[in-house]
Design a protein around this motif. Structure first.
Motif, PDB file in Angstrom:
ATOM      1  N   LEU A 113      59.654 -11.549 -20.086  1.00 19.06           N
ATOM      2  CA  LEU A 113      59.633 -12.101 -18.637  1.00 19.06           C
ATOM      3  C   LEU A 113      58.124 -11.516 -17.960  1.00 19.06           C
ATOM      4  N   ARG A 177      69.405 -10.987  -8.138  1.00 18.18           N
ATOM      5  CA  ARG A 177      70.014 -12.222  -8.985  1.00 18.18           C
ATOM      6  C   ARG A 177      70.382 -11.889 -10.481  1.00 18.18           C
ATOM      7  N   ILE A 179      71.173 -13.238 -14.095  1.00 18.12           N
ATOM      8  CA  ILE A 179      71.146 -14.572 -15.031  1.00 18.12           C
ATOM      9  C   ILE A 179      72.074 -14.195 -16.039  1.00 18.12           C
ATOM     10  N   GLU A 183      72.293 -19.377 -18.751  1.00 16.05           N
ATOM     11  CA  GLU A 183      71.088 -19.745 -17.910  1.00 16.05           C
ATOM     12  C   GLU A 183      69.820 -19.271 -18.729  1.00 16.05           C
ATOM     13  N   MET A 184      70.035 -18.182 -19.502  1.00 16.49           N
ATOM     14  CA  MET A 184      69.019 -17.722 -20.509  1.00 16.49           C
ATOM     15  C   MET A 184      68.627 -18.681 -21.789  1.00 16.49           C
ATOM     16  N   ALA A 187      66.877 -21.763 -20.238  1.00 20.25           N
ATOM     17  CA  ALA A 187      65.408 -21.438 -19.914  1.00 20.25           C
ATOM     18  C   ALA A 187      64.641 -21.611 -21.309  1.00 20.25           C
ATOM     19  N   PHE A 209      63.097 -16.927 -12.866  1.00 17.15           N
ATOM     20  CA  PHE A 209      64.085 -16.253 -12.723  1.00 17.15           C
ATOM     21  C   PHE A 209      63.774 -15.187 -11.422  1.00 17.15           C
TER      22      PHE A 209
END
Length: 211
Positions: A113, A177, A179, A183-184, A187, A209
């Motif tokens: 990230l 937030r 996650i 959601e991961m 993405a 994110f």
């Protein structure tokens, strides 16, 4: 007949190979199975069955060599010790080749990230790996990159390895937030995989994110 030390030495090592080789192969099989079972139960069981079959084959072939080598040597007029040592060498080479053919490559899937949110972030992944210990929250400055998931893989892509229990906490100056695993995975669908040898990586950026 005079004592021949070279023949006695070959016989000694042959007997040691016959008695200990199967035991070592079985020990290696059990160790490998225990190592793979927590994450890959089906593959671990299959490899254990394959190794067990090879063990039985090695035992039977060793007995066959003991039974038929003297007969073949007498018919051919040669030395049984030389023939036995030759066949043992061929067997050992064949086992090495078979081991190399059945060895499966191990990959390391990494998810990174990049902080493009413009502010420092505190990042903490949970249930993020199948081979590393838990890690403490990390402070990521703007523009920096941090690993948020790492998996040892035997061929699976990273989206198949993200645990349902996975979560990623991204904390900014004012908001936080969380996650989820879904959601991961979503993405990752739009991220191009990069590969460097046995390492495969996916890099999340563009503020995907940001809290």
């Amino acid at each position: 007949m005079a004592f021949q030390p070279e023949k006695a030495l070959v016989e000694f090592f042959y007997q040691q190979y016959a008695l200990q080789g199967s035991g070592k192969l079985m020990l290696g099989s059990v160790t490998g199975m225990l190592n793979m079972l927590p994450q890959y139960p089906v593959r671990g069981t299959a490899y254990c069955a394959l190794a067990g079959g090879l063990t039985v084959f090695a035992i039977l072939l060793t007995r066959a060599i003991d039974s038929y080598v003297p007969i073949i040597a007498r018919k051919g007029g040669g030395s049984s010790m030389k023939l036995r040592s030759c066949m043992t060498s061929v067997l050992a080479a064949g086992c090495l080749l078979l081991t190399g053919c059945t060895t499966q490559l191990v990959y390391f899937n990494e998810i990174y990230l990049v902080n493009t949110c413009g502010v420092p972030l505190e990042v903490e992944p949970h249930h993020y790996t199948n081979w590393l210990p838990p890690i403490a929250p990390r402070l990521v400055a703007p523009g920096e990159q941090v690993s948020v998931a790492s998996y040892k893989s035997f061929g699976e892509d990273v989206d198949q390895q993200v645990s349902c229990r996975y979560s990623l906490t991204v904390k900014g100056a004012q908001r936080t937030r969380l996650i989820s695993a879904d959601e991961m995975r979503y993405a990752l669908l739009s991220i191009k995989r990069e590969r460097d040898g046995s390492r495969r990586s996916w890099t999340l950026k563009d503020g995907v994110f940001c809290p």
